[in-house]
Design an enzyme around this catalytic site. Sequence first.
Site, mmCIF file in Angstrom:
data_model
loop_
_atom_site.group_PDB
_atom_site.id
_atom_site.type_symbol
_atom_site.label_atom_id
_atom_site.label_comp_id
_atom_site.label_asym_id
_atom_site.label_seq_id
_atom_site.Cartn_x
_atom_site.Cartn_y
_atom_site.Cartn_z
ATOM 1 N N PRO A 30 0.816 -1.205 0.000
ATOM 2 C CG PRO A 30 -0.555 -1.465 1.827
ATOM 3 C CD PRO A 30 0.720 -1.941 1.246
ATOM 4 C CD GLU A 31 4.329 3.387 -2.966
ATOM 5 O OE1 GLU A 31 4.541 4.611 -2.837
ATOM 6 O OE2 GLU A 31 5.058 2.639 -3.613
ATOM 7 C CE LYS A 85 4.197 6.221 1.947
ATOM 8 N NZ LYS A 85 5.491 5.515 1.931
ATOM 9 C CG HIS A 91 -0.701 -14.051 7.521
ATOM 10 N ND1 HIS A 91 0.424 -14.282 8.285
ATOM 11 C CD2 HIS A 91 -0.608 -14.896 6.468
ATOM 12 C CE1 HIS A 91 1.168 -15.206 7.703
ATOM 13 N NE2 HIS A 91 0.561 -15.603 6.609
ATOM 14 N NE ARG A 135 7.078 -10.643 3.641
ATOM 15 C CZ ARG A 135 7.639 -10.442 2.481
ATOM 16 N NH1 ARG A 135 8.256 -9.323 2.247
ATOM 17 N NH2 ARG A 135 7.615 -11.358 1.554
ATOM 18 N NE ARG A 191 14.022 1.212 1.866
ATOM 19 C CZ ARG A 191 14.358 0.218 2.677
ATOM 20 N NH1 ARG A 191 14.817 -0.918 2.213
ATOM 21 N NH2 ARG A 191 14.215 0.356 3.972
#
Length: 272
Positions: free
Chosen positions: A2-3, A58, A91, A110, A262
């Site tokens: 998600p951005e 965000k 999850h 995660r 990155r």
Amino acid sequence: MPEIAEVETVRKTLKKQILHKKIKEVKVLYEKMLESNPIDFKKDLINDEFIDIKRKGKWLIFELQNHYLLSHLRMEGKYFLKEHDEPIEKHEHIIITFQDNTDLRYHDTRKFGRMNLINKEDLETVEAIKKQGLEPGDEDLTSTYLLSKLKNKNLPIKTILLDQTIISGLGNIYANEVLFASHINPLKKGKDITKKEAEDIIISAKNIIKRAIELGGTTIKSYTSSLGVTGKFQQELMVHKRENEECKICHTLIKNEKVNGRSTYYCPHCQK
DNA sequence: AGTGCGACCCGAACGC
DNA sequence: TGCGTTCGGGTCGCAC
């Protein structure tokens, strides 16, 4: 992952579905997800209701009557709406059950996402929220603002675009795409960015984010949910995740190299 | 103050 | 095939 566009899509989608439903039960299946004490977290949510959902960068900001629930999805966080009797999946870490026996479930493969329940009057004191810079959709985000932040910066422009205290909401995907659209090499130092280049960055960032929000986000990995959130923006990516594929403009092969740790994708011909 | 980097996680991709 | 290893990614916090 998600951005800002995905976060905005989640915000709008959830807002249509969970407002003004009384919370009757809260399950915390992974406590480290919370900045708050889990006991207080549950106690403060139960019997309250969501009355609005806002966003800052965000961060999702769920407004309740007495508190704000801050939620950052990081890389893999997703919200699902399910019937309460559906089995809990691997999850799903936080489960908020409403009086009508529907659940809002936070799912995060995660476990990188974070939540924080705060008193309403404390919102201005939360550092993570307070330090967010201007957003692409903000009228005050101008090339003059950006240039003032780039002055004396030795860091690569790509790294600077990821700094949420300068521009809030640009993640790795959009930083790569913005620099391609602006014909700027990701390694160019902040202090060497010209007025014209800063203008291109601002215009590209605004356009790309606006377009991504219209299309419901990027979401490289498939992201179909009960919310019906499926990103289409990935079809429009020019460089991101396109290593060794041809540039859609000049057919040069797209490069991928690490910039400050990155993955950075760019066209060596279009971004000299 | 500015900058660099490890930690947090775990599934996917990779190596043998 | 199956095992072990490496990698990635947003943000924080610590070291320099």
